[in-house]
Design a protein around this motif. Structure first.
Motif, PDB file in Angstrom:
ATOM      1  N   TYR A 189      29.184  50.692  49.292  1.00  7.42           N
ATOM      2  CA  TYR A 189      29.125  50.045  47.974  1.00  7.42           C
ATOM      3  C   TYR A 189      30.494  49.443  47.679  1.00  7.42           C
ATOM      4  O   TYR A 189      31.534  50.065  47.926  1.00  7.42           O
ATOM      5  N   PHE A 190      30.462  48.240  47.108  1.00  4.70           N
ATOM      6  CA  PHE A 190      31.712  47.527  46.820  1.00  4.70           C
ATOM      7  C   PHE A 190      31.561  46.790  45.501  1.00  4.70           C
ATOM      8  O   PHE A 190      30.535  46.158  45.237  1.00  4.70           O
ATOM      9  N   ARG A 191      32.611  46.870  44.667  1.00  5.56           N
ATOM     10  CA  ARG A 191      32.620  46.149  43.397  1.00  5.56           C
ATOM     11  C   ARG A 191      33.976  45.487  43.217  1.00  5.56           C
ATOM     12  O   ARG A 191      35.015  46.090  43.496  1.00  5.56           O
ATOM     13  N   GLU A 192      33.964  44.260  42.741  1.00  7.49           N
ATOM     14  CA  GLU A 192      35.207  43.494  42.596  1.00  7.49           C
ATOM     15  C   GLU A 192      35.177  42.701  41.299  1.00  7.49           C
ATOM     16  O   GLU A 192      34.137  42.153  40.914  1.00  7.49           O
ATOM     17  N   THR A 193      36.312  42.628  40.629  1.00  2.00           N
ATOM     18  CA  THR A 193      36.493  41.734  39.487  1.00  2.00           C
ATOM     19  C   THR A 193      37.805  40.983  39.684  1.00  2.00           C
ATOM     20  O   THR A 193      38.728  41.471  40.334  1.00  2.00           O
ATOM     21  N   GLY A 194      37.883  39.808  39.110  1.00  6.83           N
ATOM     22  CA  GLY A 194      39.102  39.021  39.252  1.00  6.83           C
ATOM     23  C   GLY A 194      39.140  37.888  38.249  1.00  6.83           C
ATOM     24  O   GLY A 194      38.133  37.547  37.608  1.00  6.83           O
ATOM     25  N   SER A 195      40.316  37.306  38.082  1.00 10.92           N
ATOM     26  CA  SER A 195      40.471  36.167  37.178  1.00 10.92           C
ATOM     27  C   SER A 195      41.659  35.335  37.626  1.00 10.92           C
ATOM     28  O   SER A 195      42.524  35.795  38.377  1.00 10.92           O
ATOM     29  N   GLU A 196      41.699  34.105  37.138  1.00 13.23           N
ATOM     30  CA  GLU A 196      42.791  33.188  37.458  1.00 13.23           C
ATOM     31  C   GLU A 196      42.985  32.231  36.303  1.00 13.23           C
ATOM     32  O   GLU A 196      42.014  31.756  35.693  1.00 13.23           O
ATOM     33  N   LEU A 197      44.248  31.940  35.992  1.00 14.12           N
ATOM     34  CA  LEU A 197      44.608  30.909  35.028  1.00 14.12           C
ATOM     35  C   LEU A 197      45.662  30.034  35.695  1.00 14.12           C
ATOM     36  O   LEU A 197      46.780  30.477  35.940  1.00 14.12           O
ATOM     37  N   ASN A 198      45.290  28.800  36.011  1.00 17.81           N
ATOM     38  CA  ASN A 198      46.081  27.941  36.885  1.00 17.81           C
ATOM     39  C   ASN A 198      46.371  26.588  36.204  1.00 17.81           C
ATOM     40  O   ASN A 198      45.667  25.616  36.427  1.00 17.81           O
ATOM     41  N   PRO A 199      47.429  26.509  35.354  1.00 18.10           N
ATOM     42  CA  PRO A 199      47.798  25.216  34.767  1.00 18.10           C
ATOM     43  C   PRO A 199      48.413  24.298  35.832  1.00 18.10           C
ATOM     44  O   PRO A 199      49.230  24.739  36.653  1.00 18.10           O
ATOM     45  N   GLN A 200      48.026  23.041  35.796  1.00 14.17           N
ATOM     46  CA  GLN A 200      48.546  22.048  36.725  1.00 14.17           C
ATOM     47  C   GLN A 200      48.915  20.792  35.949  1.00 14.17           C
ATOM     48  O   GLN A 200      48.231  20.405  35.012  1.00 14.17           O
TER      49      GLN A 200
END
Length: 858
Positions: free
Chosen positions: A456-467
């Motif tokens: 069993y595998f669980r993942e969360t993530g986020s990104e904020l990438n101003p360009q």
């Protein structure tokens, strides 16, 4: 950043040995017993009896070669290459058998190359740093591992296995110094057996170095490109709860502050039109790069020491560069693994519970290396500023027969300028994962060995990438055209605009990519090996099966100048999708005798689909977030592991892979205000055929030679692209698989023998690893700088000279002189084609590095 020529000459002349040394065990006299133990099948096995294409590095080889992370493995095994990241210090692109990890580091998709730490799957290659760990060995498995290993290992797997706490109390301290002010201090403490049944080890690492390219605008050498500072700690303990129940817990933490290697412009648009091309009878338009060269010809760098901007555009490695926005990148990696192992008479039961987390902050990425460039800016309200009144006066009514005052006023006004870089970005990313695996291993030492498990595998993530970037507009085409002003006035305006140096102007655009992701995976698996003749019978039949279920969710909060705000926008930019697939393998091996093991293997691998974080959506056209599909690989392999001559081990394999619905990275042309990046598409089918050889020959007790060779031909059968009529067609004949070198090789010679009358041993080695040329962006229609950003073939020479077991006052010392890339080969580690933006850039790998280290063990 001076180069110590004497140090490199000493290394090259004194060190005699192999670059890559397999993990052959040795006794106290240096005689090898030719047994390499691996755990690729979730049990300890002799490498030569394991019917899998696998290479391994021992702790001695790891220590000697200074291997501490995945990037150090490039070229050290057949058909394995590793390229560096672009904007943070820990990222890498691993390629096995022509199949690479994704060059785009967004979190909407998984990697086809599985990375593992003590069997724990690591979802993000950017979050892999093992320098603090005391590595026991590294196993590199080539080909799909669709049964026993975690998930998504269609291309292969790399497993870093750490040393267990020792039953004997000990302490080991390592101090090192090298060029670029490299400093290292590492301490590993082993408690020995405590409280009758427990053991623990504690490790701490401090490491730093200055940059390897001089940033003219940065006075602090440690903040030059390639500079970094690492702190890490690791605590491991084992407790024998009962005679047959063991608890192991390993916790680690690492923080890396670094400045990524310099990104230098290698090519810019020059205004030459890229005509439509005919591919297999169909006509396709090519991406037209903006004329950045024309803009830079009239732009200036505000820092005089940076020189003319165009002078910095070159493919050759620069020793100095102007990076005004090169901010520090900070990666924090942490994790904890708890394993319970119950050893019964007939079976072993393991439970592995693991958590890992990663945070990354990039405070600025300068991707042009030109300094603070100033040039004309495009603003519609000031389009006619600075142009002669004799031309612009015709555009407004005359003023009582006199010179038009409006035209005179516009002529007197300065053309607006901007100091916007060609491309600049910041980033904040985080990822956390939890996994639970249950394994039941039985039948060891019998005619039927088996493994059952659940994962069993669980993942969360986020990104904020101003360009922010400057899109270079040719105003003679976009504004002062005959269509807008007629032939006569248009020609005059264009001539004046060109003479004024304002034909090419920068349109400043700002965009932010923000999203969050969530994923869950479940799998059940089983594998059994039956040997009709018993444990040592010649014939073995293995069947492995796995079924996986994957769920992916993504919510994009912004992909442009402003965040999504309306319910309709938010709904279109979020989605959930499910995938499932059976995988496995069928293997037959035949031990012809004690020295020859033959095997045939058919395997099926799978990688789940996901979402394109950078995909454009539209409420007006009702276009929402569109998932891409899973990919599947079918692999056929024939292999042989032999020891035909005393002291000579020769292993080889040939393989044929069929990749269906392969996920491929393609650039996204700039349209409107969307962020620049890459997109994942299902590319159809690619067939891979290849060969691999590994050899080691112990010529005498002291001398050995070894080497490996890998070749893979990637033949794309289908790759979609839209022709000029809007019809999707196949352009496979023109497509070149990216990040996929065709050839890898390494080889060298080792000398290792006692010296003097004591236990002191001298080991010396020198060897070379070779990786052939590589294209990073394979679609020529969307990659105008495909050749300017390619990576050329590279052969890197390393060398070491080491003294072990120097006994002084009850403590054992080891002294090592080492060098990497000692011939100072300049090679491109990564290239980026910015397509329509009008430029391409390259990142070079490390130049020659060398130093000395001292280890004390007591």
């Amino acid at each position: 950043m001076t180069k110590n020529g004497f140090g490199k000459t000493l290394l090259a002349g004194a060190a005699l040995g192999a670059l890559y040394s397999p993990a052959y065990a040795q006794d106290a006299d240096g005689a090898e017993d030719n047994v390499i133990i691996v755990t690729a099948n979730k049990r300890e096995q002799n490498l030569q009896e394991t019917p899998i294409a696998i290479s391994t590095l021992s702790s001695e080889a790891i220590e000697l070669q200074g291997i501490s992370e995945t990037r150090d493995l490039s070229g050290l095994a057949p058909n394995v290459s590793v390229n560096g990241g672009t904007t943070n210090a820990t990222a890498s692109v691993i390629t096995i058998r022509g199949i690479p990890t994704n060059a785009d580091e967004t979190q909407g998709f998984d990697s086809p190359i599985g990375l593992y730490l003590d069997g724990v799957y690591l979802a993000r290659s950017s979050a892999s740093s093992f320098e603090v760990a005391d590595i026991e060995r590294i196993e590199v498995l080539r080909g799909p591992q669709g049964t026993l290993f975690g998930r998504n290992t269609t291309g292969g797997a790399v497993n870093f296995i750490t040393k267990a706490p020792s039953e004997e109390a000990s302490a080991k301290v390592k101090l090192g110094y090298g060029n670029y002010n490299q400093q290292q201090a590492r301490i590993i403490l082993n408690s020995g057996t405590v409280f009758g049944s427990g053991r623990f080890s504690l490790g701490y690492l401090y490491k730093k170095r200055n940059g390897v390219v001089d940033n003219i605008l940065q006075p602090n050498s440690r903040l030059d490109p390639g500079g970094n500072e690492t702190h890490g700690a690791r605590l491991a303990f084992e407790i024998d709860i009962t005679d047959n129940l063991k608890l192991t817990n390993i916790a680690d933490w690492t923080r890396i502050d670094g400045v990524p290697h310099a990104n230098q412009l290698s090519g810019v648009g020059d205004g030459v039109f890229r005509p439509n091309v005919n591919i297999d009878g169909n006509v396709f338009a090519q991406v037209q790069p903006a004329n950045v060269g024309g803009y830079l010809a009239n732009a200036t760098a505000l820092e005089p020491q940076c020189g003319a901007p165009l002078a910095s555009v070159q493919r050759a490695r620069l020793d100095s560069i102007c990076l005004e926005n090169a901010g520090l990148s900070t990666d924090t990696v942490r994790g904890n693994m708890t394993r319970l192992e119950l050893d019964l008479d007939t079976v072993t039961v393991r439970s592995t519970t693991a958590f890992r987390g990663w945070n990354n902050t990039i405070r600025g990425s300068d991707l042009d290396g030109l300094g603070t460039i100033s040039g004309p800016a495009f603003d519609q309200a000031t389009t006619f500023n600075g142009l002669p009144a004799s031309i612009t006066g015709f555009l407004v009514p005359p003023f009582s027969g006199a010179m038009n005052p409006t035209a005179l006023f516009l002529q007197s006004q300065a053309v607006p300028t901007t100091t916007q870089p060609l491309f600049q970005a910041e980033n904040d990313r985080e990822q956390s994962q939890f996994s639970q695996e249950i394994e039941i291993v039985g039948g060891t030492g019998t005619s039927f060995e088996w493994v059952l498990g659940g994962f069993y595998f669980r993942e969360t993530g986020s990104e904020l990438n101003p360009q922010t970037f400057g899109f270079i507009l040719d105003t003679n085409q976009a504004v002062f055209s005959d269509a807008n002003f007629g032939p006569a006035f248009g020609a005059g305006l264009r001539a004046a605009n060109t003479a004024n140096g304002t034909q090419f102007r920068s349109v400043v655009q700002a965009s932010t990519l923000g999203y969050s992701v969530r994923g869950e995976s479940y799998a059940i698996y089983g594998q059994g090996t039956y040997r009709p003749g018993g444990e040592d019978g010649p014939l073995g039949i293995t069947l492995g099966l796995r079924y996986s279920w994957d769920e992916k969710e993504m919510a994009v909060s912004q992909n442009g100048a402003v965040p999504f705000a309306t319910p309709e926008e938010l709904a279109l930019n979020s989605g959930s999708v499910n995938f499932s697939e059976p995988t496995g393998h069928f293997t037959i091996d035949y031990r012809a005798n004690d020295d020859v093991n033959l095997y045939a293997r058919a395997a099926r691998g799978y990688r789940s689909g996901g979402f394109n974080a950078r995909q454009s959506t539209s409420v007006a056209n009702n276009v929402g977030l569109i998932p891409f599909n899973e990919e599947k690989i079918t692999s056929f392999e024939l292999g042989a592991k032999t020891q035909l001559i005393p002291g000579l081990t020769l292993n080889g394999a040939v393989f044929y892979n069929i990749y269906d619905d392969q996920q491929a990275t393609v650039p996204i042309p700039i349209v409107g205000g969307g962020s620049f990046g890459t997109q994942i598409v299902n590319a159809g089918e690619t067939n891979y055929i290849g060969v691999e050889l590994e050899a080691r020959w112990q010529i005498t007790d002291a001398f050995s030679i070894d080497g490996s060779f890998g070749y893979v031909n990637a033949d794309t059968q289908e790759f979609p692209s839209v022709d000029v009529n809007g019809v999707t067609q196949n352009i496979a004949s023109a497509f070149i698989p990216g990040n996929s070198p065709s050839t890898t090789a390494n080889g060298g010679i080792t000398y290792s023998a006692p010296i003097g009358n004591g236990d002191t041993r001298l080991t010396a080695r020198v060897g070379a690893s070779h990786v052939s040329s590589v294209i990073f962006f394979g679609n020529p229609l969307t990659s105008p700088f495909q050749q300017e950003t390619r990576g050329g073939a590279r052969t890197l020479v390393d060398a070491q000279l080491r003294l072990d077991d120097i006994n002084l006052g009850g403590a054992e010392f080891s002294l090592q002189l080492w060098g990497k890339n000692i011939l100072d080969k300049a090679y491109v580690s990564r290239g980026i084609d910015f397509g329509q933006l009008g430029f391409g850039s390259v990142i070079y790998g490390d130049p020659a590095t060398y130093g000395v280290s001292l280890e004390i063990e007591f």
